[in-house]
Scaffold this motif. Structure first.
Motif, PDB file in Angstrom:
ATOM      1  N   ASP A 283      -8.378 -25.879  -3.490  1.00  0.00           N
ATOM      2  CA  ASP A 283      -8.617 -26.897  -4.504  1.00  0.00           C
ATOM      3  C   ASP A 283      -7.431 -27.858  -4.582  1.00  0.00           C
ATOM      4  N   LEU A 284      -7.533 -28.853  -5.440  1.00  0.00           N
ATOM      5  CA  LEU A 284      -6.505 -29.889  -5.530  1.00  0.00           C
ATOM      6  C   LEU A 284      -5.119 -29.335  -5.863  1.00  0.00           C
ATOM      7  N   PRO A 285      -4.980 -28.430  -6.843  1.00  0.00           N
ATOM      8  CA  PRO A 285      -3.643 -27.878  -7.100  1.00  0.00           C
ATOM      9  C   PRO A 285      -3.065 -27.149  -5.885  1.00  0.00           C
ATOM     10  N   ALA A 286      -3.908 -26.445  -5.130  1.00  0.00           N
ATOM     11  CA  ALA A 286      -3.430 -25.755  -3.919  1.00  0.00           C
ATOM     12  C   ALA A 286      -2.949 -26.772  -2.890  1.00  0.00           C
ATOM     13  N   LEU A 287      -3.707 -27.828  -2.696  1.00  0.00           N
ATOM     14  CA  LEU A 287      -3.313 -28.864  -1.730  1.00  0.00           C
ATOM     15  C   LEU A 287      -2.019 -29.551  -2.144  1.00  0.00           C
TER      16      LEU A 287
END
Length: 109
Positions: free
Chosen positions: A83-87
């Motif tokens: 997801d965006l936080p992981a990226l």
């Protein structure tokens, strides 16, 4: 040579970690063999890296590159979501590697 050793260590660690996932909780023999061999190769070449790059920096680069690459393998091969936080977190990890390699005098050989 140190960065070549470090590259081999990272690639071996990523392959070993992917094999670990494929071993299905250490129940599949062939992936278990690749896991053990991969980690042995990774640690051997990481040890060679320690001869010329300070341990803390070499380990930081090894683990950071491993995190980013195994996340990509998980996403592509094992269809795991990022997801965006992981990226965003992975981008920060890459930036950390870049900062170390460009600005740290500790890694100059």
């Amino acid at each position: 040579m140190a960065f070549l050793y470090l590259t081999v260590a990272v690639i071996a660690e990523v392959l070993a970690t992917a094999a670990l996932k494929a071993s299905n909780g250490f129940t599949e023999l062939v992936p278990i063999i690749f896991t053990v061999l991969g980690y042995a190769i990774a640690l051997f070449f990481l040890g060679l890296t320690f001869k010329t790059i300070p341990m803390g920096l070499a380990y930081a680069m090894w683990s950071a590159a491993g995190i980013v690459l195994i996340s990509c393998v998980g996403w592509i091969v094992f269809k795991q979501n990022l997801d965006l936080p992981a990226l965003i977190g992975l981008v920060f990890i890459v930036l950390g590697i870049v900062i170390i390699n460009i600005f740290s005098e500790s890694t100059e050989l």
